[in-house]
Design a protein around this motif. Sequence first.
Motif, PDB file in Angstrom:
ATOM      1  N   GLY A   9       1.953  -4.830  -1.426  1.00 59.75           N
ATOM      2  CA  GLY A   9       0.731  -4.049  -1.568  1.00 59.75           C
ATOM      3  C   GLY A   9       0.853  -2.650  -1.007  1.00 59.75           C
ATOM      4  O   GLY A   9       1.815  -2.309  -0.315  1.00 59.75           O
ATOM      5  N   GLY A  10      -0.153  -1.834  -1.310  1.00 62.78           N
ATOM      6  CA  GLY A  10      -0.181  -0.463  -0.814  1.00 62.78           C
ATOM      7  C   GLY A  10      -1.521   0.185  -1.089  1.00 62.78           C
ATOM      8  O   GLY A  10      -2.363  -0.355  -1.812  1.00 62.78           O
ATOM      9  N   ARG A  11      -1.723   1.360  -0.499  1.00 61.30           N
ATOM     10  CA  ARG A  11      -2.994   2.072  -0.663  1.00 61.30           C
ATOM     11  C   ARG A  11      -3.129   2.662  -2.055  1.00 61.30           C
ATOM     12  O   ARG A  11      -4.207   2.629  -2.649  1.00 61.30           O
ATOM     13  CB  ARG A  11      -3.114   3.184   0.393  1.00 61.30           C
ATOM     14  N   VAL A  12      -2.016   3.196  -2.595  1.00 62.21           N
ATOM     15  CA  VAL A  12      -2.025   3.741  -3.953  1.00 62.21           C
ATOM     16  C   VAL A  12      -0.718   3.382  -4.649  1.00 62.21           C
ATOM     17  O   VAL A  12       0.292   3.091  -4.003  1.00 62.21           O
ATOM     18  CB  VAL A  12      -2.199   5.281  -3.958  1.00 62.21           C
ATOM     19  N   ALA A  13      -0.760   3.406  -5.978  1.00 63.68           N
ATOM     20  CA  ALA A  13       0.436   3.141  -6.781  1.00 63.68           C
ATOM     21  C   ALA A  13       0.336   3.925  -8.083  1.00 63.68           C
ATOM     22  O   ALA A  13      -0.762   4.205  -8.578  1.00 63.68           O
ATOM     23  CB  ALA A  13       0.576   1.652  -7.066  1.00 63.68           C
ATOM     24  N   PRO A  75      -1.822 -10.760  -9.727  1.00 66.58           N
ATOM     25  CA  PRO A  75      -2.524  -9.638  -9.081  1.00 66.58           C
ATOM     26  C   PRO A  75      -3.695 -10.151  -8.250  1.00 66.58           C
ATOM     27  O   PRO A  75      -4.338 -11.139  -8.598  1.00 66.58           O
ATOM     28  CB  PRO A  75      -3.014  -8.801 -10.263  1.00 66.58           C
ATOM     29  N   LYS A  76      -3.961  -9.474  -7.144  1.00 63.64           N
ATOM     30  CA  LYS A  76      -5.110  -9.839  -6.322  1.00 63.64           C
ATOM     31  C   LYS A  76      -6.423  -9.537  -7.038  1.00 63.64           C
ATOM     32  O   LYS A  76      -7.441 -10.178  -6.786  1.00 63.64           O
ATOM     33  CB  LYS A  76      -5.065  -9.103  -4.981  1.00 63.64           C
ATOM     34  N   LYS A  77      -6.403  -8.552  -7.940  1.00 63.86           N
ATOM     35  CA  LYS A  77      -7.558  -8.240  -8.780  1.00 63.86           C
ATOM     36  C   LYS A  77      -7.060  -8.087 -10.210  1.00 63.86           C
ATOM     37  O   LYS A  77      -5.956  -7.583 -10.435  1.00 63.86           O
ATOM     38  CB  LYS A  77      -8.244  -6.942  -8.323  1.00 63.86           C
ATOM     39  N   GLU A 111      -5.629   2.123  -6.902  1.00 71.16           N
ATOM     40  CA  GLU A 111      -6.055   2.121  -5.496  1.00 71.16           C
ATOM     41  C   GLU A 111      -6.069   0.715  -4.909  1.00 71.16           C
ATOM     42  O   GLU A 111      -6.472  -0.245  -5.570  1.00 71.16           O
ATOM     43  CB  GLU A 111      -7.460   2.727  -5.376  1.00 71.16           C
ATOM     44  N   GLU A 112      -5.642   0.613  -3.636  1.00 75.82           N
ATOM     45  CA  GLU A 112      -5.674  -0.630  -2.866  1.00 75.82           C
ATOM     46  C   GLU A 112      -5.101  -1.789  -3.682  1.00 75.82           C
ATOM     47  O   GLU A 112      -5.763  -2.779  -3.977  1.00 75.82           O
ATOM     48  CB  GLU A 112      -7.101  -0.947  -2.412  1.00 75.82           C
ATOM     49  N   VAL A 113      -3.832  -1.661  -4.028  1.00 76.12           N
ATOM     50  CA  VAL A 113      -3.181  -2.634  -4.909  1.00 76.12           C
ATOM     51  C   VAL A 113      -2.509  -3.746  -4.110  1.00 76.12           C
ATOM     52  O   VAL A 113      -2.103  -3.546  -2.952  1.00 76.12           O
ATOM     53  CB  VAL A 113      -2.129  -1.939  -5.803  1.00 76.12           C
ATOM     54  N   PHE A 147       3.437   4.625  -0.748  1.00 77.60           N
ATOM     55  CA  PHE A 147       4.123   3.795   0.241  1.00 77.60           C
ATOM     56  C   PHE A 147       3.684   2.331   0.161  1.00 77.60           C
ATOM     57  O   PHE A 147       2.531   2.017  -0.149  1.00 77.60           O
ATOM     58  CB  PHE A 147       3.846   4.326   1.648  1.00 77.60           C
ATOM     59  N   ILE A 148       4.621   1.450   0.453  1.00 74.77           N
ATOM     60  CA  ILE A 148       4.353   0.016   0.548  1.00 74.77           C
ATOM     61  C   ILE A 148       3.938  -0.294   1.983  1.00 74.77           C
ATOM     62  O   ILE A 148       4.686  -0.023   2.921  1.00 74.77           O
ATOM     63  CB  ILE A 148       5.606  -0.798   0.159  1.00 74.77           C
TER      64      ILE A 148
END
Length: 239
Positions: A9-13, A75-77, A111-113, A147-148
């Motif tokens: 996961g990460g904040r952005v991707a 995926p979480k979402k 976002e928030e992936v 960033f991861i």
Amino acid sequence: MEILKISLGGRVAHFGINGTNDKNNRYSFQHITGSNIKGILGAIAGYKGWNDLDKKASIPEFLEKLKGLEYGVIPKKSKFNSTIQKYNNTTGVNKDDKGGTSLQISEEFLEEVSWDIYLKNLPVEVKDNILNKVSIYPISLGKKGCFINKFDIEILKGYEIESNKVESIFPAEFLKEEDLNLEFNLFEDDFLEEDFVFLYSEDFFQETKNYAVSKNILKENVRCVSVDEKNIYMIGGHL
């Protein structure tokens, strides 16, 4: 069989879509793609990438080494929120002779992936580096600067089954025809997550593969792996 699970996961991707005619707007695939998973694993093992492609080779080392990899993704979402960032091209290349304004570029970021990724047939050096928490090259979520911040690992046992219910991403061809009417409109935010089909595509060397995220029953049983109390469709057999 042994399955290595990575919770990533990460904040952005940003997983860039190549080959579009719109060079001013850079869109992202809606989920991590097979090519990006292999890119992360290749960086961990120290495999050579596109920038080091040998003139005699048709594909980079990381794709060659990982061509036998099978992977499943939950995926979480079903759909992550995204944002568009705009910036100016400051190189001056796009300015006219009269000193016109520079070109504005827009780029899409998820976002928030977060995904659970299940891996089968990993090369030994990749698995060893993951378990030892070593990466030869920096890893990111598709783009430098994405960033991861989550990289949890588990080793699990799984077994092959056939089922018409899977929790992971799967080829859209397995959907019932009536489920296609539930396709989520990317431009509408008002939907019920438990009652829709989210379709998206991945482009592998000019060949488009259509995938889906859905909680609905598939039109037929498909071969998958039962692991972690979930049925995971393992994608593989292509670059």
